[in-house]
Design an enzyme around this catalytic site. Structure first.
Site, PDB file in Angstrom:
ATOM      1  N   ASP A 200      34.294  39.266  55.163  1.00 49.31           N
ATOM      2  CA  ASP A 200      34.652  37.902  55.548  1.00 49.31           C
ATOM      3  C   ASP A 200      35.383  37.905  56.884  1.00 49.31           C
ATOM      4  OD1 ASP A 200      33.381  36.953  53.339  1.00 49.31           O
ATOM      5  OD2 ASP A 200      35.143  36.080  52.399  1.00 49.31           O
ATOM      6  N   HIS A 322      33.215  43.885  48.837  1.00 43.75           N
ATOM      7  CA  HIS A 322      33.878  42.598  49.059  1.00 43.75           C
ATOM      8  C   HIS A 322      34.387  41.963  47.768  1.00 43.75           C
ATOM      9  CE1 HIS A 322      35.187  39.108  51.200  1.00 43.75           C
ATOM     10  NE2 HIS A 322      34.479  38.320  50.430  1.00 43.75           N
ATOM     11  N   HIS A 332      37.356  33.398  41.813  1.00 49.09           N
ATOM     12  CA  HIS A 332      36.273  34.396  41.805  1.00 49.09           C
ATOM     13  C   HIS A 332      36.366  35.320  40.586  1.00 49.09           C
ATOM     14  CE1 HIS A 332      35.443  32.912  45.749  1.00 49.09           C
ATOM     15  NE2 HIS A 332      36.582  33.349  46.257  1.00 49.09           N
ATOM     16  N   HIS A 359      37.747  39.092  49.054  1.00 49.78           N
ATOM     17  CA  HIS A 359      37.212  37.920  48.366  1.00 49.78           C
ATOM     18  C   HIS A 359      38.288  37.021  47.762  1.00 49.78           C
ATOM     19  CE1 HIS A 359      33.876  35.587  47.155  1.00 49.78           C
ATOM     20  NE2 HIS A 359      33.799  35.961  45.906  1.00 49.78           N
ATOM     21  N   VAL A 360      39.192  37.587  46.971  1.00 44.87           N
ATOM     22  CA  VAL A 360      40.308  36.819  46.419  1.00 44.87           C
ATOM     23  C   VAL A 360      41.431  36.829  47.453  1.00 44.87           C
ATOM     24  CG1 VAL A 360      42.008  36.636  44.562  1.00 44.87           C
ATOM     25  CG2 VAL A 360      39.680  37.427  44.062  1.00 44.87           C
ATOM     26  N   HIS A 361      41.894  35.643  47.840  1.00 51.23           N
ATOM     27  CA  HIS A 361      42.833  35.539  48.957  1.00 51.23           C
ATOM     28  C   HIS A 361      44.267  35.762  48.493  1.00 51.23           C
ATOM     29  CE1 HIS A 361      39.594  32.883  51.025  1.00 51.23           C
ATOM     30  NE2 HIS A 361      39.245  34.154  50.931  1.00 51.23           N
TER      31      HIS A 361
END
Length: 472
Positions: A200, A322, A332, A359-361
């Site tokens: 990302d 990711h 997610h 992926h997970v912020h």
């Protein structure tokens, strides 16, 4: 009295006691920490296009968006990439070592692409080969118009006791928080030498028609790091750019044109999964958003790749992807489950040391756990402690405009050792064949502060310490 005021024997005894305490902590560490740190809730906002970090370099046809990555399997090659806007210009890279006056030339290629109503600049890629290990090189791009000079340092020769420091960043984007993350990494006293990037990049797809101007701004924003040290690229979901409603049917088009990787060097058939060696580490990059089921190219490649890893040469086995497999946030959740089912037994069999995902912020670190006993009918479906399993670390906390993931599942599952909803970066500092130190640094702290840290003890060279990790 400090150690400096002790006799030599007393100082040694003190060090032994402290070290023994650290090692013994591996036995008593049970994990399960949800950080008490609460970040002030603020909207994450992308920096405006006229921000200084997006400034276009001066001069006619000046190269911009300069970035480098490893260009071969061993670390003696570098792929140099840049964009020119006014005209194609030269594909040549001029380079020389710090201790040599002899300048060398390498010739690259130029590509362009169109995406909806956007036409890219002239994207150049040039692979420099047969470099000396552990050497500083200067290089110049933009020959014939506005040359720009940069430098990089090649890694040491591959070997089991070669120390090396990796930085880790994921889900970066180009917000004010992104700028804070990159600055925090750049000024970290640990001095990462290569960034392992878990996917990302630009988040251009969050704009109408996947506005590819935001790919250009991201390239200029990150150039201050990517032009001087390799970033090892992983493709995330925001790189897919599959938009049939506007006539864009080719997945990963902007990403694959702009960011080249040495995938053929590891016999991969696509640039989304590949491997490299660097110092004492073997790094495998996987693609969460390319087909990975049985008989697919990625599956067949990984099946052949893992047995190739020689732990006597590269004792540290790192995997980048990711989408995380172990995630206790409500964002997610379970998205990586089918890939986990396919590949986790291999990760345990080959004793992967650590898996980094994005992926997970937010940030999360797991215990060493596996969930490979389940066979549909036996009902065994709970992750268990497994010293052959990797530590799973989610580091999708670069600071992009989508903001933090703050909603966690409760209670915290046993496999989750530490989690926190903050932006930051991490450092993986390999000391030798037996020890590596990992640390995570939240943006709000001073540069030397470690919000979470862990000693890794390599299981191939340290069988008596099969607990392998301890929080410090």
């Amino acid at each position: 009295m400090g150690v400096m005021g002790l006799s030599f024997s007393s100082a040694v005894a003190t060090v032994v006691i402290v070290l023994g305490s650290v090692l013994n902590a591996a036995v008593v560490c049970h994990g399960g920490i949800t950080s008490s740190f609460v970040r002030k809730v603020e909207k994450t906002i992308d920096m405006p296009l006229d921000s200084d970090v997006f400034r276009v370099p001066l001069g006619y046809n000046a190269p911009q968006q300069v970035h480098i990555t490893q260009g071969d399997h061993e670390g003696r090659g570098v792929i140099v990439s840049w964009v020119t806007v006014d005209e194609p210009g030269s594909n040549t890279v001029l380079y020389w070592s710090e201790n040599s006056k002899r300048k060398n030339r390498a010739e690259g290629i130029m590509v362009t692409y169109k995406f909806y109503n956007y036409t890219s600049g002239y994207i150049h890629h040039c692979t420099i080969k047969n470099l000396e290990f552990n050497t500083k090189y200067y290089y110049v791009v933009g020959i014939g118009h506005t040359p720009r000079k940069f430098w990089f340092v090649t890694p040491p020769k591959v070997g089991p006791d070669v120390p090396y420091t990796f930085g880790l960043i994921g889900d970066l984007g180009q917000s004010y928080d992104s700028n804070m993350t990159l600055t925090h990494y750049e000024l970290n006293p640990a001095k990462g030498k290569t960034v392992l990037f878990v996917g990302d990049l630009s988040y251009a797809d969050n704009y109408p028609n996947h506005d590819n101007v935001r790919w250009d701004t991201w390239g200029r924003f990150t150039e201050r790091s990517t032009a001087y040290q390799p970033w090892i690229w992983t493709a995330g979901n925001h790189e897919i750019d599959f938009v049939p409603e506007i006539g864009e049917f080719i997945p990963f088009k902007p990403y694959s044109h702009r960011y080249h990787v040495p995938y053929r060097a590891s016999d991969s058939t696509a640039p989304f999964w590949y491997s490299i060696k660097r110092a004492s580490a073997y790094i495998i990059v996987l693609a969460s958003y390319s087909a990975y089921g049985k008989y697919t190219p990625q599956y067949k490649w990984l099946e052949k790749e893992l047995p190739k890893v020689n732990r006597s040469e590269t004792p540290w086995l790192i995997v980048l992807m990711h989408s995380p497999w172990y995630n206790s946030y409500n964002y997610h959740y379970m998205e990586g489950e089918t890939m986990r089912v396919m590949y986790e037994p291999w990760f345990v069999q080959y004793k992967v040391d650590v898996v980094f995902a994005g992926h997970v912020h937010a940030y999360e670190r797991s215990e060493r756990v596996s969930n490979i006993a389940y066979n549909v009918i036996n009902g065994i479906c709970t992750p268990v402690n497994d010293q052959s399993a990797p530590v799973y670390i989610t580091i999708g906390d670069g600071g992009n405009l989508e903001g933090l993931a703050t909603n966690m599942t409760e209670p915290q599952p046993k496999y989750s050792a530490y989690r926190e909803a903050s932006f930051g970066h991490a450092i993986f500092d390999i000391k030798n064949r037996t020890h590596a130190h990992y640390s995570w640094h939240r943006n709000q702290d001073g540069y030397a502060v470690k919000a979470d840290s862990l000693w890794f003890f390599n299981r191939f060279w340290h069988p008596e310490d099969d607990s392998t990790s301890t929080q410090s």
